[in-house]
Write a protein that holds these residues in place. Structure first.
Motif, PDB file in Angstrom:
ATOM      1  N   GLY A 105       0.785  -1.232   0.000  1.00 17.41           N
ATOM      2  CA  GLY A 105       0.000   0.000   0.000  1.00 17.41           C
ATOM      3  C   GLY A 105       0.809   1.270   0.000  1.00 17.41           C
ATOM      4  O   GLY A 105       0.249   2.360   0.114  1.00 17.41           O
ATOM      5  N   ASP A 106       2.153   1.164  -0.140  1.00 11.96           N
ATOM      6  CA  ASP A 106       2.988   2.365  -0.163  1.00 11.96           C
ATOM      7  C   ASP A 106       3.052   2.949  -1.577  1.00 11.96           C
ATOM      8  O   ASP A 106       3.043   2.218  -2.578  1.00 11.96           O
ATOM      9  N   VAL A 107       3.167   4.268  -1.653  1.00  7.95           N
ATOM     10  CA  VAL A 107       3.236   4.961  -2.939  1.00  7.95           C
ATOM     11  C   VAL A 107       4.607   4.723  -3.591  1.00  7.95           C
ATOM     12  O   VAL A 107       5.639   4.747  -2.920  1.00  7.95           O
ATOM     13  N   ILE A 108       4.578   4.481  -4.901  1.00  7.13           N
ATOM     14  CA  ILE A 108       5.807   4.274  -5.681  1.00  7.13           C
ATOM     15  C   ILE A 108       5.935   5.393  -6.688  1.00  7.13           C
ATOM     16  O   ILE A 108       4.982   5.715  -7.410  1.00  7.13           O
ATOM     17  N   THR A 109       7.121   5.987  -6.777  1.00 13.46           N
ATOM     18  CA  THR A 109       7.401   6.946  -7.848  1.00 13.46           C
ATOM     19  C   THR A 109       8.671   6.517  -8.569  1.00 13.46           C
ATOM     20  O   THR A 109       9.502   5.788  -8.020  1.00 13.46           O
ATOM     21  N   GLY A 110       8.809   6.948  -9.824  1.00 12.57           N
ATOM     22  CA  GLY A 110       9.999   6.615 -10.611  1.00 12.57           C
ATOM     23  C   GLY A 110       9.955   5.256 -11.263  1.00 12.57           C
ATOM     24  O   GLY A 110      10.987   4.729 -11.681  1.00 12.57           O
ATOM     25  N   ALA A 111       8.739   4.666 -11.374  1.00 13.15           N
ATOM     26  CA  ALA A 111       8.636   3.299 -11.905  1.00 13.15           C
ATOM     27  C   ALA A 111       8.038   3.257 -13.304  1.00 13.15           C
ATOM     28  O   ALA A 111       7.626   2.203 -13.770  1.00 13.15           O
ATOM     29  N   GLU A 112       8.000   4.388 -13.968  1.00 15.25           N
ATOM     30  CA  GLU A 112       7.320   4.430 -15.271  1.00 15.25           C
ATOM     31  C   GLU A 112       8.267   4.272 -16.446  1.00 15.25           C
ATOM     32  O   GLU A 112       7.823   4.050 -17.575  1.00 15.25           O
ATOM     33  N   GLY A 113       9.562   4.385 -16.236  1.00 18.33           N
ATOM     34  CA  GLY A 113      10.504   4.404 -17.350  1.00 18.33           C
ATOM     35  C   GLY A 113      10.830   3.037 -17.910  1.00 18.33           C
ATOM     36  O   GLY A 113      10.517   2.005 -17.311  1.00 18.33           O
ATOM     37  N   PRO A 114      11.483   3.000 -19.081  1.00 21.83           N
ATOM     38  CA  PRO A 114      11.911   1.738 -19.673  1.00 21.83           C
ATOM     39  C   PRO A 114      12.867   0.999 -18.736  1.00 21.83           C
ATOM     40  O   PRO A 114      13.719   1.617 -18.087  1.00 21.83           O
ATOM     41  N   VAL A 130       8.520  -5.885  -5.416  1.00 25.48           N
ATOM     42  CA  VAL A 130       7.663  -4.844  -5.986  1.00 25.48           C
ATOM     43  C   VAL A 130       8.050  -4.514  -7.421  1.00 25.48           C
ATOM     44  O   VAL A 130       7.199  -4.472  -8.314  1.00 25.48           O
ATOM     45  N   LEU A 131       9.335  -4.289  -7.653  1.00 25.37           N
ATOM     46  CA  LEU A 131       9.832  -3.892  -8.976  1.00 25.37           C
ATOM     47  C   LEU A 131      11.134  -4.609  -9.283  1.00 25.37           C
ATOM     48  O   LEU A 131      11.849  -5.042  -8.374  1.00 25.37           O
ATOM     49  N   CYS A 132      11.448  -4.712 -10.578  1.00 24.66           N
ATOM     50  CA  CYS A 132      12.736  -5.257 -11.026  1.00 24.66           C
ATOM     51  C   CYS A 132      13.370  -4.247 -11.968  1.00 24.66           C
ATOM     52  O   CYS A 132      12.845  -4.001 -13.056  1.00 24.66           O
ATOM     53  N   ALA A 133      14.475  -3.652 -11.558  1.00 25.40           N
ATOM     54  CA  ALA A 133      15.193  -2.704 -12.404  1.00 25.40           C
ATOM     55  C   ALA A 133      16.109  -3.489 -13.329  1.00 25.40           C
ATOM     56  O   ALA A 133      17.078  -4.100 -12.882  1.00 25.40           O
ATOM     57  N   THR A 134      15.780  -3.490 -14.621  1.00 21.70           N
ATOM     58  CA  THR A 134      16.437  -4.365 -15.588  1.00 21.70           C
ATOM     59  C   THR A 134      17.114  -3.539 -16.665  1.00 21.70           C
ATOM     60  O   THR A 134      16.481  -2.684 -17.289  1.00 21.70           O
ATOM     61  N   ASP A 182      25.843  -1.298 -13.814  1.00 20.17           N
ATOM     62  CA  ASP A 182      25.774   0.138 -13.508  1.00 20.17           C
ATOM     63  C   ASP A 182      24.425   0.714 -13.934  1.00 20.17           C
ATOM     64  O   ASP A 182      23.806   1.504 -13.205  1.00 20.17           O
ATOM     65  N   ALA A 183      23.960   0.305 -15.119  1.00 20.67           N
ATOM     66  CA  ALA A 183      22.697   0.837 -15.633  1.00 20.67           C
ATOM     67  C   ALA A 183      21.508   0.364 -14.797  1.00 20.67           C
ATOM     68  O   ALA A 183      20.570   1.124 -14.560  1.00 20.67           O
ATOM     69  N   ALA A 184      21.558  -0.880 -14.333  1.00 21.66           N
ATOM     70  CA  ALA A 184      20.464  -1.399 -13.505  1.00 21.66           C
ATOM     71  C   ALA A 184      20.387  -0.648 -12.178  1.00 21.66           C
ATOM     72  O   ALA A 184      19.290  -0.276 -11.719  1.00 21.66           O
ATOM     73  N   TYR A 185      21.545  -0.409 -11.559  1.00 19.57           N
ATOM     74  CA  TYR A 185      21.528   0.305 -10.276  1.00 19.57           C
ATOM     75  C   TYR A 185      21.170   1.778 -10.456  1.00 19.57           C
ATOM     76  O   TYR A 185      20.607   2.399  -9.533  1.00 19.57           O
ATOM     77  N   ALA A 186      21.431   2.339 -11.642  1.00 20.02           N
ATOM     78  CA  ALA A 186      20.975   3.709 -11.915  1.00 20.02           C
ATOM     79  C   ALA A 186      19.447   3.757 -11.948  1.00 20.02           C
ATOM     80  O   ALA A 186      18.828   4.715 -11.472  1.00 20.02           O
ATOM     81  N   LEU A 187      18.824   2.706 -12.485  1.00 17.44           N
ATOM     82  CA  LEU A 187      17.363   2.635 -12.476  1.00 17.44           C
ATOM     83  C   LEU A 187      16.828   2.514 -11.050  1.00 17.44           C
ATOM     84  O   LEU A 187      15.839   3.157 -10.693  1.00 17.44           O
ATOM     85  N   VAL A 188      17.498   1.699 -10.225  1.00 18.19           N
ATOM     86  CA  VAL A 188      17.081   1.538  -8.827  1.00 18.19           C
ATOM     87  C   VAL A 188      17.111   2.889  -8.116  1.00 18.19           C
ATOM     88  O   VAL A 188      16.201   3.222  -7.339  1.00 18.19           O
ATOM     89  N   GLY A 190      16.502   5.691  -9.184  1.00 17.65           N
ATOM     90  CA  GLY A 190      15.407   6.570  -9.585  1.00 17.65           C
ATOM     91  C   GLY A 190      14.055   6.186  -9.017  1.00 17.65           C
ATOM     92  O   GLY A 190      13.066   6.888  -9.223  1.00 17.65           O
ATOM     93  N   VAL A 191      13.997   5.051  -8.305  1.00 18.61           N
ATOM     94  CA  VAL A 191      12.740   4.571  -7.744  1.00 18.61           C
ATOM     95  C   VAL A 191      12.615   5.014  -6.290  1.00 18.61           C
ATOM     96  O   VAL A 191      13.570   4.911  -5.514  1.00 18.61           O
ATOM     97  N   GLU A 192      11.440   5.487  -5.912  1.00 26.53           N
ATOM     98  CA  GLU A 192      11.184   5.846  -4.517  1.00 26.53           C
ATOM     99  C   GLU A 192      10.025   5.014  -3.989  1.00 26.53           C
ATOM    100  O   GLU A 192       8.932   5.029  -4.550  1.00 26.53           O
ATOM    101  N   LEU A 193      10.303   4.259  -2.910  1.00 34.21           N
ATOM    102  CA  LEU A 193       9.307   3.433  -2.242  1.00 34.21           C
ATOM    103  C   LEU A 193       9.698   3.356  -0.778  1.00 34.21           C
ATOM    104  O   LEU A 193      10.747   2.800  -0.434  1.00 34.21           O
ATOM    105  N   ALA A 194       8.879   3.916   0.088  1.00 35.59           N
ATOM    106  CA  ALA A 194       9.213   4.007   1.510  1.00 35.59           C
ATOM    107  C   ALA A 194       9.520   2.633   2.103  1.00 35.59           C
ATOM    108  O   ALA A 194       8.749   1.683   1.917  1.00 35.59           O
ATOM    109  N   GLY A 195      10.658   2.552   2.808  1.00 34.24           N
ATOM    110  CA  GLY A 195      11.026   1.326   3.505  1.00 34.24           C
ATOM    111  C   GLY A 195      11.556   0.218   2.624  1.00 34.24           C
ATOM    112  O   GLY A 195      11.857  -0.873   3.114  1.00 34.24           O
ATOM    113  N   SER A 196      11.679   0.448   1.313  1.00 34.72           N
ATOM    114  CA  SER A 196      12.101  -0.622   0.404  1.00 34.72           C
ATOM    115  C   SER A 196      13.576  -0.964   0.612  1.00 34.72           C
ATOM    116  O   SER A 196      14.347  -0.185   1.175  1.00 34.72           O
ATOM    117  N   HIS A 197      13.953  -2.145   0.146  1.00 37.01           N
ATOM    118  CA  HIS A 197      15.351  -2.561   0.232  1.00 37.01           C
ATOM    119  C   HIS A 197      15.713  -3.376  -1.004  1.00 37.01           C
ATOM    120  O   HIS A 197      14.841  -3.929  -1.683  1.00 37.01           O
TER     121      HIS A 197
END
Length: 415
Positions: free
Chosen positions: A336-345, A367-371, A382-388, A390-397
């Motif tokens: 139920g937490d809000v996610i931002t930054g998850a819309e990109g390729p 929740v998400l997979c930065a690929t 490096d590119a995968a962690y750059a995508l990570v 850019g994602v904001e999700l409270a408490g995520s790890h």
């Protein structure tokens, strides 16, 4: 071609990307799908584990192929119900899916086929479990005999914890521990012909350095620069073809995706487990590198024409995916937490949903997979962690060491 895709996780979003990118696919329908898949397919609210409902949807929509993502619908007999309507389905029958649905059944098939694997005992009470643990010694490997969403295995030096897990599961397979790096090999098959995809490696433990409890998978990469030459040919010869022959001999041919989980030991490759579907999150990296149109490949397997399919083509470079997990995962993930930054390729949805106002919310443990892909493994990482980032999700790890050992040349095979 009109295609119906079943499932709503990260694996299915990756499959949807591959299917939607196939020029032969005119329409893609997904049930139930997720917010990421919604941009690629028409979503239908059908329970993917209800064989009659799925078969009815396939007939109603006039699809030419049904692709079954998760394991539970396969074990429930969804592929059988679809095929009974005369519609090709990519996925094994319920009987053949027992290769994943029962660890004991899979061991029986491996033994009959002469497949190299760990010694094991099937145990149903504390006494037999204790005997098996004592025979094999630590580290103790205890597997739930049935489906457990990738979290039914305990590998521990704590004998009490191993016994506790066995008691919680009821029926377990206790195995000897196999030392060596692990490999996931996907094989597309129509029951006779078999085509291997690129080997990948995933990361089951929740924490860096392979610490903490097992999860459904916290990341993956492909290809494997450290893999022994000839590995795939050896596994096809010693594992895949004997297994397919044994399944056919039993009258339950296996057609679909055979997932071979391997440990590369000092004595060569040994099978850890079989699954009856694409693995998650390895699918995200393997399909990111596949240049061959996906729907045509899966349709060939579903219609028994795989032997005539052209050789697979692969993109140069490498792919890495990093899972962003919810707070509390795997024990008690928060949703139920809000996610931002998850819309990109490159951001693949695994456990997300839309609120009534359109806000993207978390709805699962993973929740998400930065690929991402890159010219080599380091660039993809490096590119995968750059995508990570850019994602904001409270408490995520997330793990910070996905593919690090491979990039740094620290993976060794016992010998």
């Amino acid at each position: 071609m009109r295609v119906l895709l079943l499932g709503g996780g990260g694996r299915e979003h990756a499959l949807a990307l591959g299917l939607a990118g196939d020029p032969s696919v005119e329409q893609l329908i997904a049930a139930p799908g997720n917010p990421g898949i919604a941009s690629l397919a028409e979503l239908r609210a059908v329970d993917p584990c209800d064989p009659a409902a799925v078969a009815a949807l396939a007939v109603e929509t006039g699809v030419d192929l049904v692709v079954i993502g998760p394991e539970a619908p396969l074990v429930a007999g969804v592929a059988d119900a679809v095929r009974a309507k005369g519609i090709p389905a990519f996925g094994p029958s319920a009987e053949a899916a027992r290769l994943e649905g029962s660890k004991a059944f899979a061991k029986d098939v491996m033994t009959a086929a002469g497949v190299p694997t760990a010694r094991a005992y099937t145990c149903t009470d504390a006494e037999s479990t204790a005997r098996a643990l004592d025979e094999f010694g630590a580290p103790y490997v205890v597997k739930n005999d049935g489906l457990a969403a990738g979290k039914g295995v305990v590998v521990t030096d704590d004998r009490a914890a191993a016994l506790r897990h066995a008691e919680e599961c009821g029926r377990v397979v206790v195995e000897e521990y196999l030392a060596g790096p692990e490999v996931s090999l996907f094989v597309v098959t129509d029951g006779e012909a078999a085509v291997p995809l690129l080997p990948a490696q995933d990361f089951k433990r929740v924490g860096d350095g392979d610490t903490g409890p097992n999860t459904g998978g916290m990341g993956a990469y492909a290809p494997l620069p450290w893999a022994p030459p000839g590995l795939v040919d050896e596994v096809m010869r010693d594992v895949v073809h004997p297994t397919l022959a044994e399944m056919a001999r039993r009258g339950t041919p296996f057609a679909g995706l055979l997932y071979v989980g391997l440990a590369i030991t000092a004595d060569g490759p040994r099978v850890i487990e079989f699954n009856a579907r694409f693995g998650d999150p390895e699918t995200q990296v393997v399909l990111a590198l596949l240049e061959t149109p996906l729907a045509g490949l899966l349709h060939a397997a579903a219609t028994g024409t795989l032997a005539g399919h052209p050789p697979l083509r692969w993109r140069d470079g490498a792919a890495v995916t990093v899972v962003v997990a919810a707070e509390g995962y795997p024990a008690a993930p928060r949703s139920g937490d809000v996610i931002t930054g998850a819309e990109g390729p490159g951001v693949i949805h695994a456990g997300t949903r839309r609120a009534d106002d359109g806000t993207l919310l978390s709805s699962g443990g993973r929740v998400l997979c930065a690929t991402a892909t890159g010219a080599d493994l380091a660039a993809a990482r490096d590119a995968a962690y750059a995508l990570v980032a850019g994602v904001e999700l409270a408490g995520s790890h997330h793990r910070t060491d996905i593919a690090a050992a491979a990039v740094e040349g620290r993976i060794t095979i016992p010998g």
